[in-house]
Design a protein around this motif. Structure first.
Motif, short mmCIF file in Angstrom:
data_model
loop_
_atom_site.label_atom_id
_atom_site.label_comp_id
_atom_site.label_asym_id
_atom_site.label_seq_id
_atom_site.Cartn_x
_atom_site.Cartn_y
_atom_site.Cartn_z
N ILE A 16 41.52 45.42 35.02
CA ILE A 16 41.44 44.67 36.28
C ILE A 16 40.82 45.52 37.38
O ILE A 16 40.02 45.04 38.20
CB ILE A 16 42.84 44.15 36.69
N ASN A 17 41.14 46.83 37.41
CA ASN A 17 40.52 47.71 38.41
C ASN A 17 39.03 47.90 38.13
O ASN A 17 38.20 47.92 39.05
CB ASN A 17 41.23 49.06 38.44
N GLY A 18 38.65 48.05 36.86
CA GLY A 18 37.24 48.17 36.51
C GLY A 18 36.46 46.93 36.88
O GLY A 18 35.30 47.01 37.34
N LEU A 19 37.09 45.74 36.68
CA LEU A 19 36.42 44.50 37.05
C LEU A 19 36.17 44.42 38.55
O LEU A 19 35.09 44.02 39.01
CB LEU A 19 37.26 43.31 36.58
N ILE A 20 37.19 44.84 39.33
CA ILE A 20 37.03 44.80 40.79
C ILE A 20 35.93 45.75 41.23
O ILE A 20 35.08 45.43 42.08
CB ILE A 20 38.37 45.12 41.47
N PHE A 21 35.91 46.95 40.65
CA PHE A 21 34.85 47.90 40.99
C PHE A 21 33.47 47.37 40.59
O PHE A 21 32.48 47.55 41.32
CB PHE A 21 35.10 49.26 40.33
N ALA A 22 33.39 46.72 39.43
CA ALA A 22 32.11 46.17 38.99
C ALA A 22 31.63 45.08 39.93
O ALA A 22 30.42 45.01 40.28
CB ALA A 22 32.24 45.62 37.57
N VAL A 23 32.55 44.20 40.35
CA VAL A 23 32.17 43.14 41.29
C VAL A 23 31.73 43.75 42.62
O VAL A 23 30.73 43.32 43.23
CB VAL A 23 33.36 42.16 41.49
N GLY A 24 32.44 44.78 43.08
CA GLY A 24 32.05 45.44 44.32
C GLY A 24 30.70 46.10 44.22
O GLY A 24 29.87 46.03 45.16
N THR A 25 30.44 46.74 43.10
CA THR A 25 29.14 47.39 42.91
C THR A 25 28.01 46.37 42.88
O THR A 25 26.94 46.57 43.47
CB THR A 25 29.16 48.21 41.60
N ALA A 26 28.25 45.27 42.18
CA ALA A 26 27.22 44.21 42.12
C ALA A 26 26.97 43.63 43.50
O ALA A 26 25.81 43.32 43.86
CB ALA A 26 27.67 43.11 41.16
N ALA A 27 28.03 43.49 44.29
CA ALA A 27 27.86 42.95 45.65
C ALA A 27 27.01 43.88 46.50
O ALA A 27 26.13 43.44 47.26
CB ALA A 27 29.23 42.72 46.31
N LEU A 28 27.22 45.19 46.38
CA LEU A 28 26.41 46.14 47.14
C LEU A 28 24.97 46.18 46.65
O LEU A 28 24.04 46.46 47.43
CB LEU A 28 27.03 47.54 47.04
#
Length: 341
Positions: A16-28
């Motif tokens: 779940i933490n990796g997913l959140i980081f991935a979504v954040g990275t994609a947003a940036l």
């Protein structure tokens, strides 16, 4: 290799933490969102929202995953060693369902071992009761009978001035013989083996009524169906212990012993008195009553009676139906309670 509850929870939190980081990275990467080396005031909401989403996701995951631990703690707090069948319901989707299953299995093993150990102890107790009762009847009883016969012979030949004193001695010996026989009957319910439970309870109530204690009235139904020898012995012993407690501790003037059978086949034993009320502490007698009830899957309750006093109630389910899920075996490795007694 199968995953343990700890490893499963670890990988879910990591995922779940990796997913959140991935979504954040994609947003940036693809969205017109930037974060400066020195965070600007307009960029602060982005970081706050991201942190809030991460904390909320972790909180929901941990709360759902660790919920069985709260139920497990509550069960451990209320668990009674003499009340079997209390288990946790384990869902297949939780991270800790393996822990719940293992805990339930541990309770099953402990209750099975406890039931066998209790049956062995009660078997030995019944055997010792029978041995002592036999010795009282055969040794002391016969010796007192011989003394009575000798006294009768001496009284017939004695002068008048000592004959009255010898008769008093004779009455004392006769009273002692009656008491020995009464104790032997309480130790070994021979009438239960010979005449059945109804007659045994009727005789038991009569014995207690004749001891100078509370007046015991009885309401015993005849023709009870579906009771095995183990259940009959347990009912008799619990009735005996209940009346003993009334006689010793309650200060009651009246007591009632009843045994009935409902339409659904349940057998209900009640011992009710008008004394000082239920005991505040559980002694050896009540503990033994609970152990015996557990062996046949019966429900034993001890509480206040209507209008004061104490009510002891034992509900024996029909054969094949029990109140608890796992009442334990009725027979120990050495046989049933009656076989060993």
């Amino acid at each position: 290799m199968s995953r343990t509850p700890a490893s499963a929870l670890y990988w879910r939190i990591l995922g779940i933490n990796g997913l959140i980081f991935a979504v954040g990275t994609a947003a940036l990467a693809v969205a017109p969102v930037t974060v400066s080396s020195f965070v600007l005031l307009r960029e602060l909401p982005v970081l706050v929202v991201g942190l809030a989403v991460m904390m909320a996701a972790n909180a929901i995951l941990l709360r759902a995953s660790l919920a069985p631990l709260e139920r497990l703690t509550a069960l451990m707090a209320r668990l009674d060693s003499l009340r079997s069948g209390d288990r946790l319901e384990a869902g297949r989707n939780g991270d800790l369902f393996h822990l719940v299953d293992e805990f339930n299995a541990m309770l099953d093993r402990l209750e099975a071992d406890r039931s066998i150990s209790t049956a062995v102890v009660l078997d030995a107790q019944e055997a010792e009761r029978r041995r002592i009762a036999q010795e009282l009847h055969d040794e002391i009883g016969q010796s007192l009978t011989v003394v009575l016969l000798e006294l009768k012979s001496v009284v017939n030949r004695a002068p008048d001035e000592v004959a009255d004193e010898l008769r008093n001695v004779q009455e004392t010996v006769r009273s002692s013989l009656d008491e020995v026989r009464r104790v032997a009957r309480r130790l070994r319910p021979g009438v239960l083996d010979d005449l059945g439970l109804t007659s045994a309870l009727t005789a038991l109530a009569g014995d207690f009524s004749g001891t100078g204690g509370p007046r015991v009235t009885r309401r015993v139904q005849t023709g009870l169906a579906g009771l095995g020898p183990d259940a009959e012995l347990v009912i008799y012993r619990i009735a005996q212990e209940g009346l003993t407690n009334v006689w010793r501790h309650s200060g009651a003037r009246n007591a009632e012993l009843s045994l009935t059978q409902d339409d659904d086949g349940r057998v209900v034993l009640r011992v009710v008195d008008d004394g000082s009320g239920p005991p505040t502490e559980v002694g050896a007698g009540i503990h033994g009553m609970r152990e015996r009830a557990m062996l046949i899957g019966a429900q034993l309750t001890i509480g206040p009676a209507n209008g004061g006093g104490t009510k002891v109630e034992l509900i024996v389910p029909p054969r094949g139906a029990v109140f608890s899920c796992r009442p334990g075996p009725l027979r120990s490795p050495g046989g049933s309670l009656r076989d060993r007694s």
